[in-house]
Write an enzyme that holds these catalytic residues in place. Structure first.
Site, PDB file in Angstrom:
ATOM      1  N   GLU A  22       0.850  -1.203   0.000  1.00  0.00           N
ATOM      2  CA  GLU A  22       0.000   0.000   0.000  1.00  0.00           C
ATOM      3  C   GLU A  22       0.877   1.241   0.000  1.00  0.00           C
ATOM      4  O   GLU A  22       2.016   1.213   0.502  1.00  0.00           O
ATOM      5  CB  GLU A  22      -0.886  -0.020   1.259  1.00  0.00           C
ATOM      6  CG  GLU A  22      -1.802   1.183   1.395  1.00  0.00           C
ATOM      7  CD  GLU A  22      -2.872   1.016   2.471  1.00  0.00           C
ATOM      8  OE1 GLU A  22      -2.777   0.055   3.260  1.00  0.00           O
ATOM      9  OE2 GLU A  22      -3.787   1.845   2.512  1.00  0.00           O
TER      10      GLU A  22
ATOM     11  N   ASN B  88     -12.479  -1.259  -0.448  1.00  0.00           N
ATOM     12  CA  ASN B  88     -11.680  -1.845   0.635  1.00  0.00           C
ATOM     13  C   ASN B  88     -12.276  -1.433   1.975  1.00  0.00           C
ATOM     14  O   ASN B  88     -12.565  -0.248   2.180  1.00  0.00           O
ATOM     15  CB  ASN B  88     -10.232  -1.329   0.558  1.00  0.00           C
ATOM     16  CG  ASN B  88      -9.441  -1.689   1.815  1.00  0.00           C
ATOM     17  OD1 ASN B  88      -9.038  -2.835   1.986  1.00  0.00           O
ATOM     18  ND2 ASN B  88      -9.234  -0.715   2.711  1.00  0.00           N
ATOM     19  N   GLU B  89     -12.449  -2.400   2.836  1.00  0.00           N
ATOM     20  CA  GLU B  89     -12.997  -2.109   4.172  1.00  0.00           C
ATOM     21  C   GLU B  89     -14.126  -1.081   4.037  1.00  0.00           C
ATOM     22  O   GLU B  89     -14.107  -0.017   4.671  1.00  0.00           O
ATOM     23  CB  GLU B  89     -11.903  -1.656   5.153  1.00  0.00           C
ATOM     24  CG  GLU B  89     -10.877  -2.735   5.377  1.00  0.00           C
ATOM     25  CD  GLU B  89      -9.983  -2.566   6.597  1.00  0.00           C
ATOM     26  OE1 GLU B  89     -10.006  -1.514   7.246  1.00  0.00           O
ATOM     27  OE2 GLU B  89      -9.255  -3.529   6.906  1.00  0.00           O
TER      28      GLU B  89
ATOM     29  N   TYR C  43      -6.408  -8.697  11.867  1.00  0.00           N
ATOM     30  CA  TYR C  43      -5.047  -8.399  12.331  1.00  0.00           C
ATOM     31  C   TYR C  43      -4.799  -9.013  13.706  1.00  0.00           C
ATOM     32  O   TYR C  43      -5.701  -9.094  14.539  1.00  0.00           O
ATOM     33  CB  TYR C  43      -4.829  -6.882  12.396  1.00  0.00           C
ATOM     34  CG  TYR C  43      -4.594  -6.290  11.012  1.00  0.00           C
ATOM     35  CD1 TYR C  43      -3.342  -6.372  10.421  1.00  0.00           C
ATOM     36  CD2 TYR C  43      -5.632  -5.718  10.289  1.00  0.00           C
ATOM     37  CE1 TYR C  43      -3.109  -5.860   9.151  1.00  0.00           C
ATOM     38  CE2 TYR C  43      -5.408  -5.206   9.010  1.00  0.00           C
ATOM     39  CZ  TYR C  43      -4.152  -5.284   8.449  1.00  0.00           C
ATOM     40  OH  TYR C  43      -3.917  -4.790   7.190  1.00  0.00           O
TER      41      TYR C  43
ATOM     42  N   GLU D 186      -5.989  -9.186   3.929  1.00  0.00           N
ATOM     43  CA  GLU D 186      -5.156  -8.446   4.892  1.00  0.00           C
ATOM     44  C   GLU D 186      -5.074  -9.274   6.161  1.00  0.00           C
ATOM     45  O   GLU D 186      -6.111  -9.536   6.802  1.00  0.00           O
ATOM     46  CB  GLU D 186      -5.743  -7.062   5.210  1.00  0.00           C
ATOM     47  CG  GLU D 186      -5.575  -6.080   4.085  1.00  0.00           C
ATOM     48  CD  GLU D 186      -5.937  -4.655   4.457  1.00  0.00           C
ATOM     49  OE1 GLU D 186      -5.765  -4.260   5.630  1.00  0.00           O
ATOM     50  OE2 GLU D 186      -6.399  -3.931   3.547  1.00  0.00           O
TER      51      GLU D 186
ATOM     52  N   GLN E  64       2.232  -6.038   5.641  1.00  0.00           N
ATOM     53  CA  GLN E  64       2.422  -5.734   4.245  1.00  0.00           C
ATOM     54  C   GLN E  64       3.834  -6.136   3.847  1.00  0.00           C
ATOM     55  O   GLN E  64       4.683  -6.333   4.697  1.00  0.00           O
ATOM     56  CB  GLN E  64       2.169  -4.261   3.991  1.00  0.00           C
ATOM     57  CG  GLN E  64       0.747  -3.814   4.318  1.00  0.00           C
ATOM     58  CD  GLN E  64       0.452  -2.389   3.856  1.00  0.00           C
ATOM     59  OE1 GLN E  64       1.245  -1.727   3.206  1.00  0.00           O
ATOM     60  NE2 GLN E  64      -0.743  -1.895   4.229  1.00  0.00           N
TER      61      GLN E  64
HETATM   62  O1  AHR Z   1      -2.827  -2.459   6.329  1.00  0.00           O
HETATM   63  C1  AHR Z   1      -3.095  -1.228   6.908  1.00  0.00           C
HETATM   64  C2  AHR Z   1      -4.574  -0.867   6.855  1.00  0.00           C
HETATM   65  O2  AHR Z   1      -5.307  -1.778   7.605  1.00  0.00           O
HETATM   66  C3  AHR Z   1      -5.222  -0.914   5.507  1.00  0.00           C
HETATM   67  O3  AHR Z   1      -5.030   0.246   4.771  1.00  0.00           O
HETATM   68  C4  AHR Z   1      -6.679  -1.073   5.850  1.00  0.00           C
HETATM   69  O4  AHR Z   1      -7.383  -1.765   4.856  1.00  0.00           O
HETATM   70  C5  AHR Z   1      -6.638  -1.804   7.162  1.00  0.00           C
HETATM   71  O5  AHR Z   1      -7.449  -1.212   8.122  1.00  0.00           O
END
Ligand code: AHR
Length: 538
Positions: free
Chosen positions: A49, A196-197, A279, A336, A384
């Site tokens: 990103e 995205n999201e 995450y 992600e 990432q």
């Molecule tokens: O990976 C960082 C961020 O995490 C991304 O931009 C977003 O999609 C997510 O919240």
């Protein structure tokens, strides 16, 4: 170089044998007699990103940089990534995808508009890295592109025009601009994300609203010439099962409209993949970020416990998808995933963090979980790739290092496109304070060459685990292994000692009376390779 690697191996083994003092036992059955789904190589995908030093510095240095580069893209980073067999790279975001206007990133670089990255710290966006540079990067790496269309601040017209720009055959009006900018042939664009999201930074939408928006976009986005992209809809945040339910319901309803069979292949759902984002934090609290290194054991176990919940999330989202799509035509795409700690240097929007042995364990556990669900989970992208969150590579000006997570991706690449083999495991528990998790995480696969690979993560930082495993439906002639381990929970590589922490050969692993015998060091990731004997069947 050899000398440095020798010292590294000796230190790692010394650390491993020191921690072998305390030892546990476990057994598992490797069910090669019950082969399951193919493990898609796309589970080993990455995400890049425009964020912090992920693209600029990490990948793009520009043609005039003193750092060796090919058309502006760092040679050292590309060479390291080529070794990983990276299958797919997602770009340009992330939150950034929903503020990105692709037209700003084409044409002569000195004429591209300067912008502001409003998603990540309002830093300057030069637009030097755009569609052509991204396509060049993935081609240098040997990967395939996964582009994200802007739904948040974009339009259907903008998305449609991008698809035409990238995929229209040469000679057509839509391809002219691309040709003028140096690319005659249409690019292969196999994967396209739409928003995205969208429940968060992508527009704060409700699932119902997103589903309708998706239908609108889907009506205008398609590949030209032979390009038939795999479309990925924005999926749920972690455990938002309502999102999956709602969007899946609307994915399968082509059939309800009488005109649909005339226009479309009604056996195909509206999208091919649904994106899940999850995450791994050191706690369950976004407002209490843990440190990426120098953390206590309490955060070692809480991080690994959270990583293990990926299994529950996939099971529950898959159960919903199974009701709407029993044929499993739609893939769950975890585009992600990774660890997220306090950013270094007090720069929250850079998301730059250290990557340690704990991250290696998180990667191993997560990839094992993906293998177990390879019938439904068919693409994943770690967040990432370089210098951001759980990166495989970190850079500092002209220096580069490979993180422990890189080494896990390297060791695990043998599973790409192999056939998943179930493992029945009786794991001891690892406990710290009030928290208890299984100490072992295991997955196995058989490659086209007949070899079986078994990946084992030992999450217990104090005890090695002695295993005796039965091999069902497979006779092994021999076994070898590579192990990544160290004395400290937060062991990591430094720019001045980039080779300190690398995988080494696992000692003492053997086939005895047809069974696998091995001892897995405390806090380690191992990949074993079993050679078949004779026909391999019994
Ligand atoms: O990976 C960082 C961020 O995490 C991304 O931009 C977003 O999609 C997510 O919240």
């Amino acid at each position: 170089m050899f000398y440095k690697k020798f010292i590294a191996a000796a230190l790692a083994l010394a650390a491993a044998s020191a921690s072998c003092a305390a030892q546990l036992d476990a057994t598992f059955d490797v069910r090669a007699d019950q082969p399951a789904a193919q493990i898609s190589r796309n589970l080993y995908g990455h995400f890049v990103e425009h964020l912090g030093r992920g693209v600029y510095e990490g990948i793009w240095v520009g043609e005039r940089s003193a750092i060796p580069n090919t058309r502006g893209i760092r040679n050292d980073v590309v060479a390291a990534l080529r070794k990983l067999n990276v299958p797919v790279v997602r770009w340009p975001g992330g939150c950034f995808a929903d503020v990105y206007h692709w037209q700003d990133g084409i044409g002569p670089r000195d004429k591209r508009p300067l912008g502001t990255n409003t998603s990540w710290g309002n830093i300057q966006e030069t637009n030097a890295f755009g569609t052509h540079e991204f396509m060049d990067f993935v081609s240098q790496v040997g990967a395939r592109p996964y582009v994200g269309v802007n739904m948040g601040t974009g339009t259907t017209a903008e998305g449609k025009a991008w698809m035409e720009y990238m995929t229209a055959p040469p000679g057509t009006p839509a391809a002219k601009a691309r040709q003028q900018n140096g690319q005659e042939a249409a690019w292969d664009v196999p994967f396209v994300g739409v928003g995205n999201e969208s429940w968060g930074c992508g527009g704060q939408m409700r699932a119902e609203f997103y589903a309708d928006q998706y239908r609108l976009y889907q009506g205008f986005l398609h590949g030209y010439s032979k390009n038939k992209p795999f479309f990925v809809a924005a999926g749920p945040d972690s455990d938002d099962y309502h999102w999956t339910e709602t969007v899946m319901e609307r994915a399968m309803d082509w059939r309800e409209r009488p005109v649909a069979p005339l226009l479309y292949n009604v056996d195909k759902p509206l999208f091919n993949g649904l994106a899940l984002h999850f995450y791994t934090l050191a706690s369950n609290d976004w407002f209490k970020m843990g440190d990426s290194a120098g953390f206590p054991e309490k955060e070692w176990i809480s991080t690994l416990k959270r990583a293990l919940t990926m299994d529950e999330l996939i099971r529950k989202h898959s159960a919903i998808m199974d009701r709407h799509d029993p044929g499993k035509k739609v893939a769950l795409v975890v585009d992600e995933w990774g660890t997220w700690y306090k950013a270094a240097n007090n720069q929250p929007s850079s998301l730059y963090q250290q990557n340690t042995l704990r991250d290696a364990l998180v990667a191993a556990v997560t990839l094992n979980i993906f293998h177990h669900h390879s019938d439904r989970v068919r693409m994943a992208n770690i967040a990432q790739m370089v210098n951001v969150l759980q990166s495989v590579i970190l850079t500092d000006k002209e220096k580069m290092l490979l993180t422990p997570t890189y080494h896990v991706f390297d060791m695990y690449q043998v599973h790409q496109d192999a056939t998943h083999i179930p493992v029945e495991l009786q794991s001891p528990q690892y406990r710290h304070g009030e928290v208890s998790i299984p100490a072992l995480s295991v997955s196995a696969s058989r490659g086209a060459d007949g070899k079986i690979h078994i990946s084992v993560a030992n999450l217990d930082p104090h005890h090695s685990i002695k295993v005796s495993a039965r091999l069902k439906g497979f006779t092994a002639r021999s076994v070898t292994g590579q192990v990544l381990t160290a004395g400290a929970m937060d062991a990591h590589n430094d720019f001045d000692a980039a080779d300190r922490f690398v995988p080494v050969a696992l000692k003492g692993v053997a086939i005895v009376d047809g069974q696998l015998r091995a001892e897995f060091p405390a806090k380690s990731v191992t990949v074993l390779e079993l050679q078949p004997s004779g026909t391999g069947a019994r």
